[in-house]
Motif scaffolding. Structure first.
Motif, PDB file in Angstrom:
ATOM      1  N   GLY A  88       0.775  -1.207   0.016  1.00 44.07           N
ATOM      2  CA  GLY A  88      -0.116  -0.098   0.013  1.00 44.07           C
ATOM      3  C   GLY A  88       0.861   1.241  -0.067  1.00 44.07           C
ATOM      4  N   VAL A  89       1.996   1.180   0.761  1.00 49.05           N
ATOM      5  CA  VAL A  89       2.860   2.391   0.810  1.00 49.05           C
ATOM      6  C   VAL A  89       3.660   2.406  -0.592  1.00 49.05           C
ATOM      7  CG1 VAL A  89       4.767   3.407   1.926  1.00 49.05           C
ATOM      8  CG2 VAL A  89       3.300   2.532   3.385  1.00 49.05           C
ATOM      9  N   ALA A  90       3.906   1.456  -1.101  1.00 46.84           N
ATOM     10  CA  ALA A  90       4.684   1.691  -2.370  1.00 46.84           C
ATOM     11  C   ALA A  90       3.757   2.226  -3.501  1.00 46.84           C
ATOM     12  CB  ALA A  90       5.169   0.371  -2.764  1.00 46.84           C
ATOM     13  N   VAL A  91       2.488   1.344  -3.522  1.00 47.98           N
ATOM     14  CA  VAL A  91       1.532   2.134  -4.443  1.00 47.98           C
ATOM     15  C   VAL A  91       1.101   3.678  -4.295  1.00 47.98           C
ATOM     16  CG1 VAL A  91      -1.143   1.930  -5.170  1.00 47.98           C
ATOM     17  CG2 VAL A  91       0.335  -0.088  -4.781  1.00 47.98           C
ATOM     18  N   GLY A  92       1.019   4.057  -3.161  1.00 51.77           N
ATOM     19  CA  GLY A  92       0.758   5.520  -2.643  1.00 51.77           C
ATOM     20  C   GLY A  92       1.950   6.382  -3.209  1.00 51.77           C
ATOM     21  N   ILE A  93       3.306   5.759  -2.792  1.00 47.60           N
ATOM     22  CA  ILE A  93       4.419   6.570  -3.390  1.00 47.60           C
ATOM     23  C   ILE A  93       4.443   6.753  -4.840  1.00 47.60           C
ATOM     24  CG2 ILE A  93       6.889   6.926  -3.651  1.00 47.60           C
ATOM     25  CD1 ILE A  93       6.809   5.611  -0.503  1.00 47.60           C
ATOM     26  N   GLY A  94       4.099   5.642  -5.523  1.00 46.29           N
ATOM     27  CA  GLY A  94       4.092   5.518  -6.948  1.00 46.29           C
ATOM     28  C   GLY A  94       2.911   6.484  -7.466  1.00 46.29           C
ATOM     29  N   ALA A  95       1.969   6.575  -6.948  1.00 49.20           N
ATOM     30  CA  ALA A  95       0.776   7.384  -7.225  1.00 49.20           C
ATOM     31  C   ALA A  95       1.184   9.016  -7.173  1.00 49.20           C
ATOM     32  CB  ALA A  95      -0.490   7.259  -6.400  1.00 49.20           C
ATOM     33  N   VAL A  96       1.698   9.303  -6.139  1.00 50.55           N
ATOM     34  CA  VAL A  96       2.118  10.560  -5.919  1.00 50.55           C
ATOM     35  C   VAL A  96       3.351  10.850  -6.835  1.00 50.55           C
ATOM     36  CG1 VAL A  96       3.471  12.114  -4.382  1.00 50.55           C
ATOM     37  CG2 VAL A  96       1.555  10.506  -3.272  1.00 50.55           C
ATOM     38  N   ILE A  97       3.961   9.919  -7.076  1.00 48.31           N
ATOM     39  CA  ILE A  97       5.207  10.350  -8.036  1.00 48.31           C
ATOM     40  C   ILE A  97       4.722  10.671  -9.502  1.00 48.31           C
ATOM     41  CG2 ILE A  97       7.384   9.115  -9.427  1.00 48.31           C
ATOM     42  CD1 ILE A  97       8.179   8.266  -6.644  1.00 48.31           C
ATOM     43  N   GLY A  98       3.648   9.580  -9.839  1.00 48.80           N
ATOM     44  CA  GLY A  98       2.742   9.641 -11.055  1.00 48.80           C
ATOM     45  C   GLY A  98       2.117  11.086 -11.278  1.00 48.80           C
ATOM     46  N   LEU A  99       1.532  11.463 -10.307  1.00 51.19           N
ATOM     47  CA  LEU A  99       0.718  12.794 -10.184  1.00 51.19           C
ATOM     48  C   LEU A  99       1.802  13.856 -10.520  1.00 51.19           C
ATOM     49  CD1 LEU A  99      -2.008  12.365  -7.364  1.00 51.19           C
ATOM     50  CD2 LEU A  99      -2.304  12.414  -9.740  1.00 51.19           C
ATOM     51  N   LEU A 100       2.900  14.051  -9.677  1.00 51.73           N
ATOM     52  CA  LEU A 100       3.904  15.077  -9.945  1.00 51.73           C
ATOM     53  C   LEU A 100       4.441  14.956 -11.301  1.00 51.73           C
ATOM     54  CD1 LEU A 100       5.954  14.861  -6.545  1.00 51.73           C
ATOM     55  CD2 LEU A 100       4.170  16.518  -7.124  1.00 51.73           C
ATOM     56  N   LEU A 101       4.690  13.831 -11.821  1.00 50.48           N
ATOM     57  CA  LEU A 101       5.430  13.674 -13.183  1.00 50.48           C
ATOM     58  C   LEU A 101       4.169  14.189 -14.365  1.00 50.48           C
ATOM     59  CD1 LEU A 101       7.271  10.474 -12.995  1.00 50.48           C
ATOM     60  CD2 LEU A 101       8.063  12.875 -13.073  1.00 50.48           C
ATOM     61  N   ASN A 102       3.027  13.871 -14.103  1.00 50.09           N
ATOM     62  CA  ASN A 102       1.901  14.297 -15.089  1.00 50.09           C
ATOM     63  C   ASN A 102       1.553  15.860 -15.142  1.00 50.09           C
ATOM     64  OD1 ASN A 102       0.650  12.434 -16.651  1.00 50.09           O
ATOM     65  ND2 ASN A 102      -0.911  11.944 -15.015  1.00 50.09           N
ATOM     66  N   ARG A 103       1.980  16.652 -13.963  1.00 47.71           N
ATOM     67  CA  ARG A 103       1.822  17.761 -13.625  1.00 47.71           C
ATOM     68  C   ARG A 103       2.704  18.589 -14.721  1.00 47.71           C
ATOM     69  NH1 ARG A 103       1.368  20.101  -8.137  1.00 47.71           N
ATOM     70  NH2 ARG A 103      -0.275  21.473  -8.937  1.00 47.71           N
ATOM     71  N   ARG A 104       3.905  17.916 -14.947  1.00 49.24           N
ATOM     72  CA  ARG A 104       4.989  18.806 -15.955  1.00 49.24           C
ATOM     73  C   ARG A 104       4.495  18.632 -17.276  1.00 49.24           C
ATOM     74  NH1 ARG A 104      10.777  17.132 -14.144  1.00 49.24           N
ATOM     75  NH2 ARG A 104      10.587  17.714 -11.727  1.00 49.24           N
TER      76      ARG A 104
END
Length: 104
Positions: A88-104
């Motif tokens: 769950g933590v790994a998925v959460g971190i992955g989601a946050v990183i994905g959101l941050l990369l999508n914002r660019r």
């Protein structure tokens, strides 16, 4: 993350310190032999200081290695005891990183 950054800083510090010690040794070896007791005493003192610095560096490296091994063991134990929470933590971190990369 902070521990990872501080570990990198420690490693960089150890590399820099080791380079200084090595340069000091090279300087000591390149010093032209001068006569006199004062020069010999200075040379002996410098050798002693370099040896002490190398010993401290080895101690710092051993401590850093042991601390890292302890952290790895603790993480491994935690993941084995709580696999779903770790996922769950790994998925959460992955989601946050994905959101941050999508914002660019």
């Amino acid at each position: 993350m902070t521990q990872f950054i501080s570990q990198n800083l420690k490693n960089d510090l150890l590399k820099d310190f080791n380079a200084v010690v090595n340069e000091g040794e090279q300087l000591l070896k390149s010093v032209v032999d001068e006569g006199g007791d004062k020069a010999n005493a200075l040379r002996a003192k410098m050798e002693s200081n370099l040896k002490a610095a190398k010993d401290r560096l080895r101690h710092i490296e051993e401590t850093a290695i042991e601390t890292t091994k302890t952290a790895v063991r603790a993480t491994d134990n935690y993941v084995h005891e709580n696999p779903w929470r770790a996922i769950g933590v790994a998925v959460g971190i992955g989601a946050v990183i994905g959101l941050l990369l999508n914002r660019r």
